[in-house]
Design an enzyme around this catalytic site. Structure first.
Site, PDB file in Angstrom:
ATOM      1  N   GLU A 131      -3.887 -12.013   5.887  1.00  0.00           N
ATOM      2  CA  GLU A 131      -4.905 -11.606   6.867  1.00  0.00           C
ATOM      3  C   GLU A 131      -6.290 -12.124   6.501  1.00  0.00           C
ATOM      4  O   GLU A 131      -7.121 -12.352   7.372  1.00  0.00           O
ATOM      5  CB  GLU A 131      -4.931 -10.089   7.030  1.00  0.00           C
ATOM      6  CG  GLU A 131      -3.701  -9.521   7.749  1.00  0.00           C
ATOM      7  CD  GLU A 131      -2.532  -9.250   6.819  1.00  0.00           C
ATOM      8  OE1 GLU A 131      -2.634  -9.580   5.600  1.00  0.00           O
ATOM      9  OE2 GLU A 131      -1.500  -8.709   7.286  1.00  0.00           O
ATOM     10  N   PHE A 191       2.608   6.530   7.315  1.00  0.00           N
ATOM     11  CA  PHE A 191       2.933   5.224   6.743  1.00  0.00           C
ATOM     12  C   PHE A 191       1.963   4.158   7.262  1.00  0.00           C
ATOM     13  O   PHE A 191       1.761   4.031   8.472  1.00  0.00           O
ATOM     14  CB  PHE A 191       4.374   4.835   7.095  1.00  0.00           C
ATOM     15  CG  PHE A 191       4.738   3.466   6.565  1.00  0.00           C
ATOM     16  CD1 PHE A 191       4.759   3.217   5.194  1.00  0.00           C
ATOM     17  CD2 PHE A 191       5.036   2.428   7.437  1.00  0.00           C
ATOM     18  CE1 PHE A 191       5.070   1.949   4.706  1.00  0.00           C
ATOM     19  CE2 PHE A 191       5.351   1.172   6.950  1.00  0.00           C
ATOM     20  CZ  PHE A 191       5.368   0.929   5.584  1.00  0.00           C
ATOM     21  N   GLN A 192       1.365   3.428   6.362  1.00  0.00           N
ATOM     22  CA  GLN A 192       0.390   2.377   6.655  1.00  0.00           C
ATOM     23  C   GLN A 192      -0.815   2.865   7.460  1.00  0.00           C
ATOM     24  O   GLN A 192      -1.413   2.115   8.215  1.00  0.00           O
ATOM     25  CB  GLN A 192       1.062   1.180   7.345  1.00  0.00           C
ATOM     26  CG  GLN A 192       2.051   0.494   6.404  1.00  0.00           C
ATOM     27  CD  GLN A 192       2.497  -0.861   6.885  1.00  0.00           C
ATOM     28  OE1 GLN A 192       2.586  -1.114   8.085  1.00  0.00           O
ATOM     29  NE2 GLN A 192       2.792  -1.752   5.945  1.00  0.00           N
ATOM     30  N   MET A 247     -19.363 -23.298 -11.360  1.00  0.00           N
ATOM     31  CA  MET A 247     -20.691 -22.719 -11.210  1.00  0.00           C
ATOM     32  C   MET A 247     -20.938 -21.620 -12.240  1.00  0.00           C
ATOM     33  O   MET A 247     -22.034 -21.497 -12.784  1.00  0.00           O
ATOM     34  CB  MET A 247     -20.877 -22.179  -9.785  1.00  0.00           C
ATOM     35  CG  MET A 247     -22.269 -21.716  -9.483  1.00  0.00           C
ATOM     36  SD  MET A 247     -23.496 -22.985  -9.806  1.00  0.00           S
ATOM     37  CE  MET A 247     -23.702 -23.695  -8.180  1.00  0.00           C
TER      38      MET A 247
END
Ligand SMILES: Cc1ncc(C[n+]2csc(CCOP(=O)(O)OP(=O)(O)O)c2C)c(N)n1
Lengths: 573, 178
Positions: free
Chosen positions: A63, A125-126, A488
């Protein structure tokens, strides 16, 4: 496509919330969206199946990739990027990109699935409190719990994402709302009563700004991404030409003025040019346009442009006087304010002032650029790779960079003739941004050559998106500048931590083989004389291509304004 | 220099907006001394009264950040001299002490407190005023075995006619529409 949608929506349709979501996206002109399925968003994916011709869904590999792609799409096209994710882990994975879009003012709409209304707050759930998590990093967010709310919420989301100072918005939609049927009709949003998209410009501010610029002996324009977001590149050009004003561009403003423009005078900030930094503290009038005086631009504020009268053309009232107090604030859309001020400007020759830029640029040329761009021995440098690449792109490519030394080098040495050509994660400095953002940028600007320039560290943060390239066949170019270090950070360790290289050296995999595994052609270059040909192959290849260049392990980026120092103390070595 | 400021915020009545407003303070590590929110005189528009102690510069920038929120109409900050403000405090004292002790009764009268209710075991007193005044009564009642004490946040009204009223008037037509 547009026409079909409007006629379809004109008569009320009795459809599911999920289908309504797709129709809303189409009505807003979306053609490509980025996402990843899961339980709480499945009804939407099911509806997408029926619309796969009209709405191209790009299946990402994570995602975070989806949101960065939406960002890249938005920034290359000046349109709203859209991404889709499931509840819980899916939504949580979006957060880094949303925070990035918030600080870099990128218009994106994120749609997340949520557990059904009756399960909210039950640790289902989730289930995660996406509204709470995303609140501090969104311009606006909203939870939809019934199908009827969908059209208005999405219309408002698009309007808020793109209007005013753009930014990310999130619409969280419970599963029951996706499943329920209702009578669908879509009306785009054109205003929100508590929200001012464009403050009215004060004519007095315009007059004072013009007068101050006309009086200036040593004016300096510093432009930011506000110019790009307002699509005001042409106005900027006319403004600096009409007033005969040298102009420097921030990391995010870069490419709003072509780098070969007569009035382009370099870049401010930590790794900006010597002249731009030094002369910021010598100008008599500083004209800031669509920029927010970030600390990486200003260095120590106590010693920043104290001698100058500051004019600030800015859309967001909260930015005025935030970091640098404006003597003449010009609140409003800079496209309009520049267009109002430009006709009032009287060009003056200002030869000695322009001469100073030349003089200091010459010092940088000798101390920095020569060695960086035209080395004759030793390891390859990042600068020469970018310089050679310019010869192939002719400054016409979109360059998407990650975060680190290569980012500063690509910004400093890349040629940019066209606008919306320099895309990078500026405010958040999100490693892993470049690869997915470049995929999104290519899909947002299909007629442009898009090159991702990435360090070996950042590439490994989102390299799974090579899978997205494999599946969608998007022809992006991937240039890895491999110094086998988190460069860096290593540079800072060398300069400020007695060269104690704590956890910055990298044992890297064979990147070319990895690319091959995803069906992507590639090669690795280690020799100077092989570079030009490799770049030719890289950029002329019809498909995606990965070019890895082995560069000096311990090279540094200069000039540099050390943290906490004044821009006058910019170091050349 | 830290000073006390009162911030007035006018918002839409939306879920989650409180969190957005509050987080603009916590981001800058400004502690909220008191916060009061309720519907304003304009139906559908909520009004927050927030008291903080901080440097003026931070308060000014925070207020601009609050106003940047999409569903916030307006936000302003004031020093005490620009406001008329009040708090309300409730005190629970044992009834028998009050009844037996003339001193306590005298105290209540002197502090202009009101008796809200008398039960067999306890009496509830109410006092409105500034924080120092409600605090003074609290201190004075303590020796009598104060059972409970609660103080509201500040509510405040600005002295002169301010932008907000003008804003509302200019919005009137629009507000009626919705
Ligand atoms: C997600 C994230 N984690 C950590 C950092 C801190 N950081 C900034 S630059 C950098 C090194 C980047 O190394 P590399 O990708 O190899 O690029 P180089 O600097 O060598 O060009 C790191 C670790 C960051 N910006 N983003």
């Amino acid at each position: 496509m547009q026409a079909i949608t409007t006629t379809k929506t004109a008569t009320a349709l009795h459809i599911s919330g999920a289908e309504a979501i797709i129709r809303c996206l189409l009505a807003e002109g979306a053609d490509t969206i980025f996402g990843y399925p899961g339980g709480a968003i499945m009804p939407v994916y099911d509806a997408l199946y029926d619309f796969r011709e009209e709405l191209h869904h790009v299946l990402t590999r994570h995602e975070q990739g989806a949101v960065h792609m939406a960002q890249g799409y938005a920034r290359a096209s000046n349109r709203v990027g859209v991404c889709l994710a499931t509840s819980g882990p899916g939504a949580a994975n979006l957060i880094t990109g949303i925070a990035d879009a918030q600080i870099d003012s990128t218009p994106i709409v994120c749609i997340t699935g949520q557990v059904a209304r009756h399960l909210l707050g039950t640790d289902a759930f989730q289930e995660t409190d996406v509204m709470g998590i995303s609140m501090p990093v969104t311009k606006w967010n909203f939870q939809v719990t019934t199908a009827e709310e969908i059209p208005e919420a999405i219309a408002k989301a698009f309007y808020l994402a793109r209007s005013g100072r753009p930014g990310p918005v999130l619409v969280d939609i419970t599963k029951n709302a996706q499943v329920e049927k209702f009578d669908f009709a879509y009306t785009p949003c054109t205003n929100v009563r508590s929200y001012v998209a464009k403050p009215k410009i004060d004519p007095e501010a315009i007059a004072s700004a013009a007068a101050a610029i006309n009086e200036a002996e040593r004016p300096l324009v510093i432009f930011g991404q506000g110019v790009t977001l307002a699509a005001a590149e042409e106005e900027l050009k006319q403004f600096v030409e009409k007033g005969n004003l040298p102009a420097i561009g921030t990391l995010l403003g870069h490419s709003a003025l072509p780098t070969d423009h007569t009035h382009y005078a370099g870049m401010p900030g930590m790794h900006g040019t010597y002249a731009a930094n030094k002369l910021t503290n010598e100008c008599d009038v500083l004209i800031a346009i669509g920029m927010r005086f970030d600390d990486r631009v200003t260095g120590n504020l106590e010693y920043y442009a104290k001698q100058a009268k500051v004019i600030h053309l800015e859309l967001d009232p909260a930015e005025i006087d935030k970091n640098v107090v404006a003597d003449i604030p010009v609140l409003g859309d800079c496209k309009e304010s520049m267009a109002c001020i430009a006709p009032l400007l009287h060009p003056r020759p200002r030869k000695p002032w322009f001469g100073k830029f030349k003089e200091l640029d010459q010092m940088e040329e000798e101390k920095v650029r020569q060695g960086e761009l035209h080395p004759t021995e030793g390891a390859l440098t990042m600068g020469e790779v970018i310089d050679k690449m310019n010869q192939v792109t002719q400054g016409n490519a979109v360059i998407v960079t990650d975060v680190g030394q290569h980012q500063m080098v690509a910004w400093r040495y890349g040629d940019f003739k066209l606008d919306k050509s320099h895309i990078t994660s500026g405010g958040l400095g999100t490693m892993g941004f470049a690869l997915p953002a470049a995929i999104g940028a290519k899909l947002g600007a299909e007629d442009r050559q898009v090159i991702a320039v990435i360090g070996d560290g950042g590439f490994q943060m989102t390299l799974q998106e090579l899978g997205t390239i494999m599946q969608t066949k998007v022809p992006v170019k991937i240039l890895i500048l491999n110094n086998e270090f988190l460069g860096m950070v290593r540079q800072w360790q060398q300069l400020f931590f007695d060269k104690r290289y704590s956890s910055t050296e990298m044992d890297n995999p064979d990147f070319v083989t990895i690319a091959k595994g995803y069906g992507i052609e590639g090669q690795r270059v280690t020799e100077r004389d092989k570079l030009p040909e490799a770049l030719q192959t890289f950029l002329s290849h019809p498909d995606a291509y990965l070019l890895e260049v082995a560069v000096g392990k311990e090279n540094n980026v200069f000039p540099m304004v050390p943290t906490g120092a004044s821009v006058s103390d910019v170091r050349l070595e | 220099m830290k000073e006390q400021f009162t911030i007035l915020v006018y918002t839409e009545n939306k879920v989650g907006l409180l969190q957005r407003v509050v987080s603009t303070f916590s981001r800058r590590k400004i502690n909220i001394e008191s916060l009061n929110t309720s519907e304003s005189g304009v139906p559908g528009i909520f009004r927050f009264t927030i008291v903080v102690e901080s440097q003026e510069e931070w308060v000014r920038k925070t207020v601009k950040n609050i106003e940047r929120q999409v569903e916030v109409h307006k936000a302003y900050y004031f020093r005490d001299e620009d406001l008329v403000y009040q708090e309300i405090a409730l005190y629970k004292v044992p009834t028998k002490v009050l009844a037996a002790n003339g001193q306590a009764e005298e105290l209540v009268r002197r502090h202009h407190a009101r008796v809200l209710g008398v039960e067999e075991d306890f009496t509830i007193l109410e006092k409105t005023g500034h924080e120092i005044e409600t605090e003074a009564l609290y201190k004075a009642l303590q020796p009598f075995g104060l059972l409970d004490f609660v103080r509201s946040g500040r509510v405040a009204i600005t002295r002169p006619k301010r932008d907000w009223q003008e804003y509302v008037e200019s919005m009137e037509w629009e507000l009626q529409q919705q």
